[in-house]
Design a protein around this motif. Structure first.
Motif, PDB file in Angstrom:
ATOM      1  N   GLU A 210      -4.120   4.275 -13.193  1.00  0.00           N
ATOM      2  CA  GLU A 210      -3.239   4.871 -12.175  1.00  0.00           C
ATOM      3  C   GLU A 210      -3.972   5.963 -11.392  1.00  0.00           C
ATOM      4  N   ALA A 211      -4.744   6.773 -12.097  1.00  0.00           N
ATOM      5  CA  ALA A 211      -5.479   7.852 -11.425  1.00  0.00           C
ATOM      6  C   ALA A 211      -6.551   7.301 -10.492  1.00  0.00           C
ATOM      7  N   LEU A 212      -7.142   6.170 -10.878  1.00  0.00           N
ATOM      8  CA  LEU A 212      -8.149   5.533 -10.017  1.00  0.00           C
ATOM      9  C   LEU A 212      -7.518   4.908  -8.781  1.00  0.00           C
ATOM     10  N   GLY A 213      -6.211   4.743  -8.816  1.00  0.00           N
ATOM     11  CA  GLY A 213      -5.521   4.117  -7.678  1.00  0.00           C
ATOM     12  C   GLY A 213      -5.324   2.631  -7.841  1.00  0.00           C
ATOM     13  N   MET A 214      -5.616   2.106  -9.050  1.00  0.00           N
ATOM     14  CA  MET A 214      -5.561   0.655  -9.248  1.00  0.00           C
ATOM     15  C   MET A 214      -4.220   0.168  -9.767  1.00  0.00           C
ATOM     16  N   GLN A 215      -3.336   1.085 -10.170  1.00  0.00           N
ATOM     17  CA  GLN A 215      -1.975   0.633 -10.457  1.00  0.00           C
ATOM     18  C   GLN A 215      -0.975   1.570  -9.787  1.00  0.00           C
ATOM     19  N   LEU A 216       0.223   1.065  -9.610  1.00  0.00           N
ATOM     20  CA  LEU A 216       1.228   1.782  -8.841  1.00  0.00           C
ATOM     21  C   LEU A 216       1.631   3.083  -9.525  1.00  0.00           C
ATOM     22  N   GLU A 260     -13.712  10.860  -9.754  1.00  0.00           N
ATOM     23  CA  GLU A 260     -13.558  12.306  -9.983  1.00  0.00           C
ATOM     24  C   GLU A 260     -12.098  12.614 -10.325  1.00  0.00           C
ATOM     25  N   ASN A 261     -11.182  11.967  -9.604  1.00  0.00           N
ATOM     26  CA  ASN A 261      -9.761  12.150  -9.923  1.00  0.00           C
ATOM     27  C   ASN A 261      -9.459  11.724 -11.356  1.00  0.00           C
ATOM     28  N   ALA A 262      -9.995  10.569 -11.728  1.00  0.00           N
ATOM     29  CA  ALA A 262      -9.711  10.051 -13.072  1.00  0.00           C
ATOM     30  C   ALA A 262     -10.244  11.008 -14.143  1.00  0.00           C
ATOM     31  N   ILE A 263     -11.433  11.518 -13.939  1.00  0.00           N
ATOM     32  CA  ILE A 263     -12.024  12.431 -14.943  1.00  0.00           C
ATOM     33  C   ILE A 263     -11.178  13.690 -15.071  1.00  0.00           C
ATOM     34  N   ARG A 264     -10.710  14.210 -13.957  1.00  0.00           N
ATOM     35  CA  ARG A 264      -9.884  15.431 -14.018  1.00  0.00           C
ATOM     36  C   ARG A 264      -8.522  15.137 -14.640  1.00  0.00           C
ATOM     37  N   VAL A 265      -7.970  13.997 -14.287  1.00  0.00           N
ATOM     38  CA  VAL A 265      -6.688  13.627 -14.898  1.00  0.00           C
ATOM     39  C   VAL A 265      -6.856  13.464 -16.402  1.00  0.00           C
ATOM     40  N   ASN A 266      -7.971  12.866 -16.810  1.00  0.00           N
ATOM     41  CA  ASN A 266      -8.208  12.696 -18.250  1.00  0.00           C
ATOM     42  C   ASN A 266      -8.218  14.047 -18.966  1.00  0.00           C
ATOM     43  N   GLY A 324       6.153  11.638 -15.688  1.00  0.00           N
ATOM     44  CA  GLY A 324       5.026  10.717 -15.642  1.00  0.00           C
ATOM     45  C   GLY A 324       3.781  11.297 -14.996  1.00  0.00           C
ATOM     46  N   LEU A 325       2.801  10.426 -14.831  1.00  0.00           N
ATOM     47  CA  LEU A 325       1.496  10.885 -14.347  1.00  0.00           C
ATOM     48  C   LEU A 325       1.558  11.518 -12.950  1.00  0.00           C
ATOM     49  N   PRO A 326       2.403  11.030 -12.037  1.00  0.00           N
ATOM     50  CA  PRO A 326       2.447  11.679 -10.719  1.00  0.00           C
ATOM     51  C   PRO A 326       2.756  13.177 -10.801  1.00  0.00           C
ATOM     52  N   ALA A 327       3.576  13.582 -11.772  1.00  0.00           N
ATOM     53  CA  ALA A 327       3.882  15.010 -11.895  1.00  0.00           C
ATOM     54  C   ALA A 327       2.640  15.800 -12.303  1.00  0.00           C
ATOM     55  N   VAL A 328       1.817  15.199 -13.162  1.00  0.00           N
ATOM     56  CA  VAL A 328       0.550  15.845 -13.551  1.00  0.00           C
ATOM     57  C   VAL A 328      -0.390  15.913 -12.348  1.00  0.00           C
ATOM     58  N   MET A 329      -0.474  14.818 -11.630  1.00  0.00           N
ATOM     59  CA  MET A 329      -1.421  14.758 -10.504  1.00  0.00           C
ATOM     60  C   MET A 329      -0.985  15.686  -9.372  1.00  0.00           C
ATOM     61  N   ARG A 330       0.317  15.816  -9.200  1.00  0.00           N
ATOM     62  CA  ARG A 330       0.796  16.750  -8.189  1.00  0.00           C
ATOM     63  C   ARG A 330       0.362  18.179  -8.537  1.00  0.00           C
ATOM     64  N   GLU A 331       0.464  18.500  -9.825  1.00  0.00           N
ATOM     65  CA  GLU A 331       0.061  19.832 -10.274  1.00  0.00           C
ATOM     66  C   GLU A 331      -1.434  20.050 -10.029  1.00  0.00           C
ATOM     67  N   LEU A 332      -2.223  19.030 -10.288  1.00  0.00           N
ATOM     68  CA  LEU A 332      -3.670  19.137 -10.029  1.00  0.00           C
ATOM     69  C   LEU A 332      -3.926  19.296  -8.527  1.00  0.00           C
ATOM     70  N   ALA A 333      -3.205  18.513  -7.740  1.00  0.00           N
ATOM     71  CA  ALA A 333      -3.394  18.585  -6.281  1.00  0.00           C
ATOM     72  C   ALA A 333      -3.089  19.981  -5.767  1.00  0.00           C
ATOM     73  N   SER A 348      -1.844   3.994   0.543  1.00  0.00           N
ATOM     74  CA  SER A 348      -1.844   5.418   0.889  1.00  0.00           C
ATOM     75  C   SER A 348      -2.816   6.160  -0.008  1.00  0.00           C
ATOM     76  N   GLY A 349      -3.148   7.372   0.407  1.00  0.00           N
ATOM     77  CA  GLY A 349      -3.963   8.240  -0.430  1.00  0.00           C
ATOM     78  C   GLY A 349      -3.174   8.702  -1.637  1.00  0.00           C
ATOM     79  N   VAL A 350      -3.889   9.024  -2.701  1.00  0.00           N
ATOM     80  CA  VAL A 350      -3.205   9.421  -3.935  1.00  0.00           C
ATOM     81  C   VAL A 350      -2.427  10.723  -3.737  1.00  0.00           C
ATOM     82  N   GLY A 351      -2.931  11.578  -2.858  1.00  0.00           N
ATOM     83  CA  GLY A 351      -2.237  12.840  -2.591  1.00  0.00           C
ATOM     84  C   GLY A 351      -0.842  12.596  -2.027  1.00  0.00           C
ATOM     85  N   ALA A 352      -0.759  11.648  -1.094  1.00  0.00           N
ATOM     86  CA  ALA A 352       0.549  11.312  -0.513  1.00  0.00           C
ATOM     87  C   ALA A 352       1.455  10.690  -1.565  1.00  0.00           C
ATOM     88  N   ASN A 353       0.873   9.881  -2.437  1.00  0.00           N
ATOM     89  CA  ASN A 353       1.683   9.210  -3.472  1.00  0.00           C
ATOM     90  C   ASN A 353       2.399  10.207  -4.374  1.00  0.00           C
TER      91      ASN A 353
END
Ligand code: FES
Length: 576
Positions: A210-216, A260-266, A324-333, A348-353
């Protein structure tokens, strides 16, 4: 947009003469109407379903939902099996076969009349294996992981699959639990379809996809039995058709920015150390420059946000309901820790997602301002004369007091050698000892199994010791915990310095300084090396021979040397 005539499937189903007739006629034996050959995108659904891979056993039902979405969007779905790798049953380790799955799936995607693929995975190795395959074929692809099991429930408490196994085993050895209680608990732990519901390797790799952008968005966390898992699968079927029409390929999605996104999300989710090896292998297929050190450098600024087992308290079901993961990624963003422009399968870009992703439970998903663990406590990369190629340690699963430690080595050439004496009350070991277990690497075991976190010696468990430093060239389950130095490279079987350690040597682990050192002089090490004999090959034929002759070391992703890179999706020449 890809014109219909440009679809590679047209070279099969749009062909005239004997060849085209053969391609269509045998497909019609399944009862398809002729309209399916009208030039619509053909979407392969690679499923790693098997009753021998219980974490993936529901994927045939997930595939049905994907098919709905493909039909709905005007595509033609065709499901096909790819090697199912079940972590719990396969011996000597499912990791021995990750590259075989990747090779099999790559060849199937290229050799068949497919314009795009949906990748159905779940258990640990199936997600990276299919991503490696998709990267090397570079057909438009979207992944749907099978989702985690519901939380385990045992006597009024939540228990996490995998993580609880280690605790139950320790409790059994220490006499805190009976055999009958253990047998009852094992039925309580895995109580629904799905993969392990701790932040083990399966949950980690689903999050990485998901962080790589390969799943919804949200795909990583819906429980396997949740209706929204199936809704997401249907949506993925639609998306796959759209990706073909836009000609949006994995190579455009899995860029350096995405890694880079995936590593930070990990780091933010307290993910498995196995992600290091798998991400390196996937990047290798794409030609994306990524090194072991990137995992340390990029993760240093990232706090652990997720309070999930094995590092924390909660489980994947809680993570899902918390946002879910979008809440984590939003916090990172929000803290400049996400490359928001990295494009994803949504187009779309992951930031917009993730821009509006809500969090419903700050006990589970913490903020960067008040994290679960501070920045710099994720996976650390160690180097030194004991690991010139590097080694890793999961700090969040380690005991803080052991992160700087000097102790005498107690060395074993296999986990079996260790377990043969681990219950001996006279074993010369105390809590300061550094347990070294070697010949567990890619070539050595073979396949680099998850054996590195060997259980503590019984005499220490009885004294209430719960952790000690262990060093190994193998891996550790993402569900496991302990101060364990992993993935030592080069491995012992490849002649790495780990092979030269002797019981009684002093070893210094200094995680803050990122070093792992053996206190033995160069001259003495050279003398030991002169005496060292490489172990005999494991196999004279078959896959194991091919694997051990060509597998790369852990710091290079443990792919086979001749599988690194891509061969694309050019249509092979006619078969008849
Ligand atoms: Fe399959 Fe844990 S055993 S995900």
């Amino acid at each position: 947009m890809t014109a219909n005539s440009a679809l590679r499937s047209r070279q099969w189903f749009g062909a005239t003469g004997r060849s085209g007739m053969a391609h269509r006629s045998w497909m019609r034996s399944q009862g398809f109407t002729p309209e399916v050959f009208d030039g619509r995108p053909v979407i392969g659904i690679a499923t790693t379903w098997s009753e021998l891979a219980p974490c993936n056993v529901h994927l045939h039902r997930v595939a049905e939902s994907v098919k709905r979405g493909v039909w709905q969007e005007g595509g033609f779905p065709l499901e096909f099996p790819a090697m199912a790798l079940g972590e719990t049953l396969l011996r000597p380790t499912a990791m021995l076969y990750r590259n075989l799955l990747a090779m099999e799936a790559e060849e199937l995607m290229r050799a068949n009349p497919l314009d795009g693929v949906v990748l159905l995975s779940g258990c640990d190795k199936t997600t990276p294996g299919l991503l490696m395959a998709a990267a090397s074929v570079d057909l438009p692809a979207v992944m749907v992981t099978g989702g985690p099991m519901l939380n385990g429930k045992y006597r009024g408490t939540d228990v996490g699959s995998g993580t609880a196994v280690w605790r139950f085993e320790e409790d059994l050895v220490a006499g805190r639990m009976t055999q009958e209680e253990c047998a009852f608990a094992e039925g309580c732990m895995a109580r629904s379809n799905g993969h392990c519901m701790t932040m083990g390797t399966a949950s980690t790799m689903a999050s990485m996809a998901e962080a790589l952008g390969m799943q919804l968005p949200y795909s990583a966390t819906w429980p396997a039995v949740d209706a929204r898992r199936y809704e997401t699968a249907q949506r993925a079927g639609q998306v796959a058709v759209g990706l073909v029409r836009q000609d949006l390929r994995p190579s455009a999605i899995m860029t350096r920015a995405a890694f880079e996104n995936a590593i930070r999300v990990n780091a933010a989710i307290g993910g498995s150390t196995n992600a290091v090896i798998h991400l390196l292998a996937i990047a290798g297929r794409l030609g994306v420059p990524l090194s072991l050190d990137d995992f340390d450098v990029l993760a240093r600024d990232v706090p652990t946000l997720l309070n999930l087992q094995p590092s924390g308290e909660y489980l994947m079901e809680d993570f899902c309901y918390a946002g879910g993961l979008p809440a984590v990624m939003r916090e990172l963003a929000g803290h400049g820790l996400l490359n928001g422009d990295a494009i994803t399968v949504t187009g779309s870009g992951v930031g917009a997602n993730v821009a509006e992703a809500p969090c419903w439970n700050r006990e589970v998903i913490k903020t960067a301002a008040e994290p679960f663990q501070p920045a710099g406590t994720g996976t650390a990369v160690l180097r030194g004369n004991l690991a010139p190629g590097g080694a890793v340690i999961k700090q969040s699963a380690s005991s803080p007091h052991l992160l700087k430690h000097r102790g005498r080595a107690l060395v074993f050439d296999s986990p079996a050698d260790y377990y043969a004496v681990s219950n001996d009350p006279d074993l010369d070991v105390d809590e300061e000892t550094v347990l070294v277990v070697r010949y567990c690497g890619p070539r050595g075991y073979p396949g680099m199994p998850e054996v590195s976190n060997v259980a503590l010696p019984r005499k220490l468990l009885l004294r209430g010791v719960r952790d000690m430093v262990r060093i190994c060239d193998g891996r550790m389950s993402g569900t496991a915990y302990g101060t364990v130095v992993l993935h030592v490279a080069p491995e012992a079987a490849a002649g790495g310095p780990l092979a030269l350690v002797r019981t009684g040597d002093w070893i210094i682990l200094d995680v803050p300084a990122r070093t792992l050192r053996l206190e033995v002089g160069d001259e003495e090490l050279a003398a030991r090396r002169a005496q060292w004999q490489p172990p005999a090959p494991h196999a004279s034929r078959g896959w194991t021979r091919l694997y051990t002759e060509h597998v790369l070391q852990a710091d290079e992703g443990a792919d086979l040397d001749f599988l690194v890179g891509a061969s694309g999706h050019e249509v092979p020449r006619e078969s008849h």
